[in-house]
Design a protein around this motif. Structure first.
Motif, short mmCIF file in Angstrom:
data_model
loop_
_atom_site.label_atom_id
_atom_site.label_comp_id
_atom_site.label_asym_id
_atom_site.label_seq_id
_atom_site.Cartn_x
_atom_site.Cartn_y
_atom_site.Cartn_z
N SER A 226 3.83 -8.48 10.45
CA SER A 226 2.71 -8.36 9.40
C SER A 226 1.90 -7.01 9.93
N THR A 229 2.38 -3.97 7.67
CA THR A 229 1.72 -3.97 6.46
C THR A 229 0.37 -3.74 6.56
N ASN A 230 -0.40 -4.38 7.78
CA ASN A 230 -1.75 -4.31 8.04
C ASN A 230 -1.84 -3.11 8.22
N LYS A 232 -1.54 -0.29 6.69
CA LYS A 232 -1.63 0.44 5.24
C LYS A 232 -3.02 0.26 4.82
#
Length: 475
Positions: A226, A229-230, A232
């Motif tokens: 994760s 994606t964190n 972004k």
């Protein structure tokens, strides 16, 4: 009785005035980190270590990753250096600082060894000096982050040399993969990987070393990926290059709010910040695209020998990633210092000026954070000017680094028999002497003098079959 190797290292220590300076600065940094000597902002040293310890007691000790914390922005391999001090009895803080000191010493030792290997008679002192002064300039904060451990792995990847090209490629691939597993950025070294068999081996080993344990951890701890994606959702940290317009804008009434976000950083918010974030991402993409093009130019036309290529291109790639990032914390400069110091262990490096510019940028780090950080957040002019000067220096270093690689791989660059690389205008005088003692050196030129870089330049030794393509493509 001392062995021959022991006598050799004793001789190096006697001839290197950098050694006592290194020892003195590291004793001082350790005393500051341990609070034996007072530091003007204790939280700047221990803040991240406190967070690491919270993750251990609240998550790792219970068999899980701290995935519920937005501040967990690291690859799963980061758990290893965070947990290592926790294994041993004693204060987690003290053991963490000692772990970072050991990594610091390891980097310094590798720099001395590499400089000695590159020139046994008169080894370059520039790399060890840059590392000594740079980490001292960052201050005890350098021991309050785990980036020194990652940098030690990265420096080992750039300096390790074994008996054969294949074994060296495998070992370096493992170390690059380990570094990427810990904190991604050492993976940027692959921009400088050689072509053909050993290059594929280096790339494949690095990818497997980073990917296999990551995927296995994802199976047992779903969500450890994760962190990708964190990122972004991150905003524009006030220390980053792309925050410069907002920092300067405060002086002229162009105010944008600053918030201490859930990521643990002060970021600009409001209109325009989203556009700045997209511009930062675009800058990273453009920078990496240019590096890929430089790699292709090197493969087609030749330019510089592989040992310099791996370190020089790796340094440029890390510099591009830092200068175009939405976040620029003090520990990012530790990465740059480590790779820059490796470049300077070779007198023929193309990165001499960018490396010293990075040291210059690092020299004001403690003024920005933590000394004047409060004033910077409230828009005062003098800390803003310091920050803009620091960021401008990093941008200049990045441009010069990319330019040096571009010119070295250009169609009109000429490598004279004396080892001087002439640029497209015929005026540059960068020394590029091939180190035939480095196992991977032959990856670019075939290994012998008849296949060296000089042999592919028209008018130096005459034409040869296969053209410039063989400079990089040949196994």
């Amino acid at each position: 009785m001392r062995t021959g190797r022991g006598r050799a290292w004793a001789s190096i220590v006697r001839r290197q005035p950098v050694v006592p300076w290194y020892a003195g600065t590291r004793v001082l940094l350790l005393l500051l980190a341990l609070n034996v000597l007072p530091y003007f902002n204790r939280g700047a040293v221990t803040g991240d270590v406190t967070l690491y310890h919270q993750w251990i007691t609240q998550s790792f000790d219970h068999g899980r990753f701290p995935l519920d914390s937005q501040k967990w922005q690291y690859p799963p391999g980061a758990a290893a250096p965070l947990l290592l001090p926790h294994i041993f009895p004693g204060s987690y803080y003290v053991l963490f600082f000692l772990m970072c000191l050991v990594a610091d010493i390891a980097v310094f030792w590798m720099l001395l060894r590499t400089a000695k290997r590159n020139d046994a008679v008169n080894p370059s002192k520039a790399g060890p000096w840059l590392w000594t002064l740079g980490i001292a300039a960052i201050g005890p904060m350098a021991y309050g982050r785990y980036d020194l451990v990652v940098t030690a792995s990265a420096v080992a990847a750039l300096t390790l040399t074994l008996r054969s090209k294949r074994s060296t490629a495998v070992a370096r691939g493992v170390l690059i993969g380990v570094g990427a597993f810990l904190k991604l950025w050492p993976g940027f070294f692959l921009f400088g990987a050689p072509k053909r068999r050993n290059g594929r081996l280096l790339f494949g080993v690095a990818a497997a070393t980073a990917a296999v344990p990551t995927l296995l951890l994802e199976l047992f701890f779903p969500g450890v990926l994760s962190f990708v994606t964190n990122q972004k959702s991150r905003g524009i940290q006030i220390e980053s290059v792309f925050a410069t317009p907002f920092v300067a804008g405060k002086w002229f009434g162009f105010h944008r709010p600053i918030a201490n976000t859930e990521y643990g950083a002060y970021e600009f918010t409001g209109s325009g910040t989203s556009l700045a974030g997209k511009a930062a991402l675009l800058g990273t993409v453009i920078g990496f695209a240019i590096l890929l093009l430089i790699r292709r130019r090197a493969a087609v036309r030749g330019g510089f020998p592989f040992p310099a290529m791996l370190a020089d291109v790796g340094f440029t790639a890390v510099l591009v990633s830092v200068a175009t990032s939405r976040v620029l914390s003090p520990q990012y400069l530790v990465w740059l210092l480590g790779v820059a110091a490796v470049c300077l262990t070779r007198r023929e490096t193309l990165m001499r000026t960018p490396a010293w510019l990075v040291l210059g940028a690092t020299s004001v780090t403690q003024l920005i954070f933590p000394l004047f950080y409060h004033s910077l957040r409230f828009g005062q002019v003098y800390p803003g000017l310091i920050l803009i000067s620091r960021n401008g220096t990093l941008v200049i270093a990045m441009v010069l680094a990319v330019r040096a690689l571009w010119r070295a791989t250009g169609p009109d660059s000429v490598l004279l028999p004396s080892g001087v690389l002439l640029g497209q205008d015929g005026r540059d005088g960068v020394r590029l002497v091939q180190d035939v003692g480095t196992p991977l050196d032959g990856e670019l030129g075939g290994g012998g003098a008849e296949d060296g870089p000089e042999a592919v330049v028209d008018g130096v030794r005459g034409p040869r079959r296969g053209g410039a393509d063989r400079l990089v493509e040949r196994d």
